[in-house]
Design an enzyme around this catalytic site. Structure first.
Site, PDB file in Angstrom:
ATOM      1  N   THR A  40      -8.954   1.391   8.479  1.00 40.54           N
ATOM      2  CA  THR A  40      -9.787   0.585   7.578  1.00 40.54           C
ATOM      3  C   THR A  40      -9.477   0.914   6.125  1.00 40.54           C
ATOM      4  OG1 THR A  40     -11.548   0.466   9.222  1.00 40.54           O
ATOM      5  CG2 THR A  40     -12.158   0.033   6.928  1.00 40.54           C
ATOM      6  N   HIS A  43      -6.456  -0.901   5.025  1.00 38.22           N
ATOM      7  CA  HIS A  43      -6.771  -2.292   4.652  1.00 38.22           C
ATOM      8  C   HIS A  43      -7.329  -2.342   3.226  1.00 38.22           C
ATOM      9  CE1 HIS A  43      -6.022  -4.275   8.472  1.00 38.22           C
ATOM     10  NE2 HIS A  43      -6.683  -3.312   9.094  1.00 38.22           N
TER      11      HIS A  43
END
Length: 342
Positions: A40, A43
């Site tokens: 995450t 990202h």
């Protein structure tokens, strides 16, 4: 305090100074020792479409961590100053139907630490005491800092009975690799993992995979024949989010097989429903960790001999965070740890 934050709507993160968090009546303040870099966070670093739609700016991020409690709100019970803790990164409302029924991992109002609110890439983190989890002394800081993704792997792998079963895992990211070790630890027979990244497939072999298959060079069907598997896999764990991997998983499943999905595929991904319907497959979506059954299982497995140490491949002082993110971005890493005490 020092923090690693998204200060601009652009790729990258910045080591900066932010205000130390305030501690509410039901909160604990954690002095961070170690954090780990999650997919995450990659990202967020890349500032892709998901991150642009999701992450407030400016905000410091991160949600994989371990530290010690240095301050507590006046209503907190069951903890003491100095307790070493990690924490559940999904903060739930406590009032929706699922929360009240004891299924907090399905809360419709979940707020993510380091995603929707200030995160753990900082010297201090304040979270509700309910979300804090004490770490036994025999578990290292490095392993405690990866309980969040270890929990994803545990929740996914233990969704179904694995004893004596043949298990296929698609996607050899750190979570998929940890799922290999979990499946072998709890008694699976053959555990096969597929990917196209040789570095991570080698890590999976170190973690106990029966076969780690580079599907760019080797046929999964040939591997099944080699293992004398005549009817397909009993359990499938889809960790990649890659449509072609999901397709191959469905094709390799035995009739009556069970599939857990953690990887997030692109929207409108096509599925051959004939594989699902005529094989009578059971498919379960996985989000986060069960609170706190998953956490207790993680501790119990580590205490009973599960060895996850090979998954931690890189360690950096937080001032060298760019090297840590470069290691993750290269694809040639397992879990990358940032040390906030160095």
């Amino acid at each position: 305090m020092k923090a690693l934050a998204k200060l601009e709507r652009a790729p990258g993160l910045t080591l900066t100074r932010v205000k130390r968090p305030e501690v509410g009546h039901n909160d604990v303040l954690i002095k961070i020792r170690r954090t780990a870099i999650c997919g995450t966070d990659i990202h967020i670093w890349k500032w892709d479409d998901w991150a642009q739609k999701t992450i407030p700016v400016p905000m410091h991020v991160g949600h994989e961590y371990v530290g010690e409690i240095v301050e507590m709100g006046q209503e907190v019970r069951g903890f003491a100053i100095g307790d070493r803790v990690s924490g559940e990164g999904h903060i739930t409302c406590g009032f929706c139907r699922n929360c009240r029924a004891g299924r907090r991992h399905l809360c419709r109002n979940t707020v993510g630490v380091g995603v929707n609110r200030e995160g753990a890439f900082a010297e201090y983190l304040a979270i509700p005491a309910f979300n804090a989890f004490k770490i036994p002394p025999e578990i290292s800081d490095d392993l405690a800092s990866i309980f969040d993704p270890f929990g994803n792997a545990t929740h996914t792998a233990l969704s179904f009975n694995l004893v004596g079963e043949d298990v296929l895992i698609t996607g050899a990211g750190p979570i998929g690799i940890m799922a290999v070790a979990i499946a072998k630890h709890v008694g699976a027979r053959n555990v096969v993992i597929t990917d196209i990244n040789d570095y991570r497939l080698e890590l999976a072999r170190k973690m106990g995979a029966t076969r780690a298959v580079n599907v760019a060079r080797e046929s999964l069907r040939d591997v099944m024949a080699e293992l004398r598997m005549t009817e397909g896999f009993d359990v499938g764990l889809e960790m990649s989010g890659v449509p072609s991997a999901f397709t191959s998983l469905l094709e390799a499943m035995n009739h009556g097989g069970k599939v857990a999905l953690l990887g997030i595929p692109p929207a409108q991904t096509a599925i051959d429903w004939n594989q699902v319907i005529f094989k009578g497959l059971e498919i379960k979506g996985i989000y986060g960790r069960e609170m706190f059954e998953t956490w207790y299982k993680m501790v119990a497995m580590l205490q009973s001999g599960l060895d996850l140490s090979p998954i931690v491949t890189h360690r950096f002082a937080v001032d060298d965070y760019e090297k840590g993110f470069a290691a993750m971005l290269s694809g040639e890493s397992g879990k990358v740890i940032l040390d906030w005490t160095a």
